[in-house]
Scaffold this active site. Sequence first.
Site, mmCIF file in Angstrom:
data_model
loop_
_atom_site.group_PDB
_atom_site.id
_atom_site.type_symbol
_atom_site.label_atom_id
_atom_site.label_comp_id
_atom_site.label_asym_id
_atom_site.label_seq_id
_atom_site.Cartn_x
_atom_site.Cartn_y
_atom_site.Cartn_z
ATOM 1 N N CYS A 2 0.847 -1.180 0.000
ATOM 2 C CA CYS A 2 0.000 0.000 0.000
ATOM 3 C C CYS A 2 0.888 1.236 0.000
ATOM 4 O O CYS A 2 2.077 1.165 0.262
ATOM 5 C CB CYS A 2 -0.904 0.000 1.226
ATOM 6 S SG CYS A 2 -1.852 -1.516 1.421
ATOM 7 N N ARG A 27 1.367 1.841 -6.063
ATOM 8 C CA ARG A 27 1.643 0.875 -5.003
ATOM 9 C C ARG A 27 0.389 0.143 -4.537
ATOM 10 O O ARG A 27 0.475 -0.863 -3.847
ATOM 11 C CB ARG A 27 2.275 1.590 -3.801
ATOM 12 C CG ARG A 27 3.647 2.146 -4.072
ATOM 13 C CD ARG A 27 4.183 2.821 -2.838
ATOM 14 N NE ARG A 27 4.395 1.875 -1.762
ATOM 15 C CZ ARG A 27 5.576 1.378 -1.426
ATOM 16 N NH1 ARG A 27 6.642 1.713 -2.099
ATOM 17 N NH2 ARG A 27 5.688 0.538 -0.427
ATOM 18 N N TRP A 74 -3.916 -1.830 -1.415
ATOM 19 C CA TRP A 74 -3.915 -3.071 -2.190
ATOM 20 C C TRP A 74 -4.350 -4.151 -1.219
ATOM 21 O O TRP A 74 -3.656 -4.453 -0.253
ATOM 22 C CB TRP A 74 -2.518 -3.342 -2.745
ATOM 23 C CG TRP A 74 -2.434 -4.518 -3.675
ATOM 24 C CD1 TRP A 74 -2.569 -4.503 -5.030
ATOM 25 C CD2 TRP A 74 -2.158 -5.876 -3.317
ATOM 26 N NE1 TRP A 74 -2.408 -5.771 -5.545
ATOM 27 C CE2 TRP A 74 -2.151 -6.638 -4.509
ATOM 28 C CE3 TRP A 74 -1.921 -6.533 -2.113
ATOM 29 C CZ2 TRP A 74 -1.914 -8.005 -4.532
ATOM 30 C CZ3 TRP A 74 -1.691 -7.908 -2.127
ATOM 31 C CH2 TRP A 74 -1.689 -8.620 -3.327
ATOM 32 N N ASN A 100 0.788 -0.225 6.105
ATOM 33 C CA ASN A 100 1.298 -1.030 5.000
ATOM 34 C C ASN A 100 1.961 -2.258 5.610
ATOM 35 O O ASN A 100 2.857 -2.126 6.439
ATOM 36 C CB ASN A 100 2.316 -0.215 4.185
ATOM 37 C CG ASN A 100 2.925 -1.009 3.051
ATOM 38 O OD1 ASN A 100 2.384 -2.022 2.623
ATOM 39 N ND2 ASN A 100 4.063 -0.543 2.561
ATOM 40 N N GLY A 101 1.529 -3.461 5.229
ATOM 41 C CA GLY A 101 2.098 -4.672 5.790
ATOM 42 C C GLY A 101 1.007 -5.653 6.183
ATOM 43 O O GLY A 101 -0.155 -5.521 5.766
ATOM 44 N N GLU A 481 10.589 -13.645 -19.160
ATOM 45 C CA GLU A 481 10.236 -12.258 -18.868
ATOM 46 C C GLU A 481 9.212 -11.731 -19.865
ATOM 47 O O GLU A 481 8.283 -11.004 -19.492
ATOM 48 C CB GLU A 481 11.497 -11.389 -18.872
ATOM 49 C CG GLU A 481 11.265 -9.901 -18.692
ATOM 50 C CD GLU A 481 10.645 -9.534 -17.348
ATOM 51 O OE1 GLU A 481 10.219 -8.366 -17.204
ATOM 52 O OE2 GLU A 481 10.574 -10.389 -16.435
ATOM 53 N N LYS A 485 5.475 -10.291 -18.862
ATOM 54 C CA LYS A 485 4.947 -8.987 -19.245
ATOM 55 C C LYS A 485 3.562 -9.137 -19.868
ATOM 56 O O LYS A 485 2.647 -8.368 -19.573
ATOM 57 C CB LYS A 485 5.897 -8.283 -20.231
ATOM 58 C CG LYS A 485 7.214 -7.846 -19.639
ATOM 59 C CD LYS A 485 7.126 -6.595 -18.798
ATOM 60 C CE LYS A 485 6.979 -6.836 -17.333
ATOM 61 N NZ LYS A 485 8.003 -7.538 -16.611
ATOM 62 N N GLU A 488 1.051 -9.983 -17.098
ATOM 63 C CA GLU A 488 0.843 -8.909 -16.124
ATOM 64 C C GLU A 488 -0.120 -7.848 -16.625
ATOM 65 O O GLU A 488 -0.980 -7.392 -15.863
ATOM 66 C CB GLU A 488 2.183 -8.236 -15.795
ATOM 67 C CG GLU A 488 3.081 -9.012 -14.872
ATOM 68 C CD GLU A 488 4.366 -8.252 -14.594
ATOM 69 O OE1 GLU A 488 4.715 -8.086 -13.416
ATOM 70 O OE2 GLU A 488 5.029 -7.824 -15.566
ATOM 71 N N HIS A 504 8.443 -31.528 -24.755
ATOM 72 C CA HIS A 504 8.159 -32.307 -23.539
ATOM 73 C C HIS A 504 6.871 -31.834 -22.857
ATOM 74 O O HIS A 504 6.801 -31.761 -21.636
ATOM 75 C CB HIS A 504 9.351 -32.211 -22.587
ATOM 76 C CG HIS A 504 10.603 -32.778 -23.159
ATOM 77 N ND1 HIS A 504 10.892 -34.122 -23.138
ATOM 78 C CD2 HIS A 504 11.627 -32.177 -23.812
ATOM 79 C CE1 HIS A 504 12.052 -34.332 -23.748
ATOM 80 N NE2 HIS A 504 12.519 -33.169 -24.161
ATOM 81 N N LYS A 603 3.234 -2.435 -7.202
ATOM 82 C CA LYS A 603 4.619 -2.255 -7.625
ATOM 83 C C LYS A 603 5.608 -2.867 -6.648
ATOM 84 O O LYS A 603 6.496 -3.612 -7.030
ATOM 85 C CB LYS A 603 4.906 -0.761 -7.801
ATOM 86 C CG LYS A 603 6.312 -0.456 -8.307
ATOM 87 C CD LYS A 603 6.511 -0.999 -9.703
ATOM 88 C CE LYS A 603 7.866 -0.674 -10.257
ATOM 89 N NZ LYS A 603 8.097 -1.320 -11.546
#
Length: 608
Positions: A2, A27, A74, A100-101, A481, A485, A488, A504, A603
Site C-alpha cells: 500500500c 503501489r 492493495w 502497510n504490511g 520475462e 509482461k 501482467e 516435452h 509495484k
Amino acid sequence: MCGIVGYIGAEPVVPILIDGLKRLEYRGYDSAGIAVVSKDKIFIQKQLGKISNLEDSLKNTHLNSTLGIGHTRWATHGAPSVVNAHPHTDCSGDIAVIHNGIIENYAGLRQELMAKGHVFRSETDTEVLAHLIEEFYNGDLEQAVRYAINEVVGTYGILVVSNKQPDRIIAARNGSPLLIGIGTNTYMAASDATAVIRYTRDVVYLDDGELAVLTRDQYITKTIRNRRTNKHVEKISFDVDRIEKDGFDHFMLKEIFEQPQTLRDTMRGRVQAENGTVRLGGLSDHLQQLLDAKRILLTACGTSWHASLIGEYIFEDFLRIPVEVDYASEFRYRNPVLDQDSVVIVVSQSGETADTLAALREAKKRRAPVFGICNVVGSSIARETVAGVYIHAGPEVGVASTKAFTAQVTTLIMMTILMARKKWMSREEGRRILTELEAIPDKISEVLKESDSIREIAKKYADSRNFLYLGRGYNFPVALEGALKMKEISYIHAEGYPAAEMKHGPIALIDENMPVVFIAIKDSTYEKVLSNIEEVKARGGRVIAIASAGDEKISEKADHVIFLPETLEFLSPLVTIIPLQLLAYHAAVLRGCNVDQPRNLAKSVTVE
C-alpha cells in the site's frame, strides 16, 4: 503493498495528501482514504477505486487543517470496500491508523480486544492496531503506539494521529518502508520518496524497530524501546519530471523508451572501455569476498528473478563459479546450504521486496556475506547488505517492470567483467566487450523505432487466449520475462519455456490459435531454434520471430519477424527483451487494460 503519506506543517493538508497519494497510486489502487485532524476532531473520507474518486468526493469539503494522513490500498485482508479502506479508527473515532504490511497475529488479538468490549467494523488486520492503541492510551499517543506494536507479529509501516493530541503524527516501521521528509517547519512521512519530492529533497529512512514523532517544530526518531536515534539525512537524487508521463500515454511506455538513457546512467562513471575494465565503488571494499567465492547464490522475485537467471549464465560462463538462482519466497523455507565459501546476491528493484528481504536476513543468519543489487537509494536491501550496486534506473512507476530489468542485467554484466578482469580476462578482451556494451543503448533506440510495426502484430493477436514464448541459452530467461509482461498487463495467459522443452509437453497446446514467440537471433543455438520453429509450423502454430537483422532464412519460416541489431551473445537479452515489452504493451492497450495499474498487482510487494 500500500502507499501511505502524512503531512504536518503550515499548508492546507488535503491537497498535499491527494498529490502524494496520486504519486503512490502505483503501489495500491483498490481504494483510498484520508484522516484529517480538524478542530479537535478527526475527519475521515474513503472511496473505492482510484485516487480521483477520493479527490472528487472532497471537492465540496472545506477543511482548514494542516495535519493529516492518507492511504491507497492493495487488499490483503478483506475485499476492496469503503469499510475495509484505510484509515481505520478505534471505537470512539479519536485515533486513526494507516498501515502497510500484514499483522500475522491479528485474529487472536481481535478476539482478545472484542472480549474487552471493542467493536470492530472491518475485515482488516489493520483495525486491530487502532483498538490496541486505544487500549493502551493514557494521554500519551507515542507511548500507546509503542506498547501496541510490541503486541503485534508481522510487518508494518504505520502512521497514527489522534484528536486528543492534534499536534503530532506517530510513525513506526517493521519490515515495510517508511521515510521522513524534512522541510522548513514542515514534516512528511511516506512509504516512497515520490510522495514527498515536490515538497522536500531531504529525507531520513526509518529502520526496522524504529518510531518517529513528527510535530510542527521537529521530528524525533527512537527505537521501539524508547531510545533516541540519530539518523543521517539523505538527498533525493531524482527530479519531479522523472515521475511524470512527459507526453507518453502511459508510464510503462515512457519507461520502455527511457531504456537507452537508463542504461547510459547505469554505466556512467563505471564502464571504462578504454582500459577494458569496470569501476563499481559499492563493491570496492568487499570485492575480494566475491572473487574468493566458491559458489554464488542469486535470489530474487518476479522480473528480478529473470534478470538473476541471466546473471547465472554470465557468471558461470565467464567466471567458472557454480551459481544457483533461488526464488526468494522459497529460500528460507528450504533450509539452504550455505557456508563461508558461498556468497549471496539479492536483487530487487525497490529494495523493499518482503520475500527478498527475508532471504537476505536468512542468509545473514547463516553467516554468508550478502551483496545487493537494487534501484532505490536508502532502501532496506541497500542498508542491510554488506555491499552492493545501485542500478541507477531512476523511478519506475509502471507496475510491470521494464527499465529496471535491463538495468539489473547491465549491472550483472558489469560485475562479471569487473571480476573476470581481476581473474583472467585481458585488457583487450575487456575493451572489446565494454565497447559493445556501450553501444547497446543505441541499438535499443533502433528497436524502439519498430514500435508501430510491433503494434500491428499485436493487433492480430490481442484477442488470443494464450501465448507461448520460447528461447534458448541467454534468451531463455528473456522468454520467461516476455511471457510475464504479457500476463501482467494484458491478462493473456502466457508461458515461457526453453525452446527444446516444447517437445516435452507444451507442443500439445499448439494449433492455429496459438501464437508462439521465438527468440531466434543468430547465436550459438540458432540452428536448433530454427528446427523448433519448423515443429511449431508443422502443427499450424503462428510464429512471431525475434531475429537478427538481415536474416532471410527466418523470414521464410515465420509469420512475422521483428529484426534486431546484432550484438554479442551474452549482451543480447538487453536488446531481445525490448520488442517483447512493446508487444505486451500494445496488446494490453488494444484490449483496453489498465497498463500502469494492472489488476491485483502492486509495484512494491512488501507482504509475504
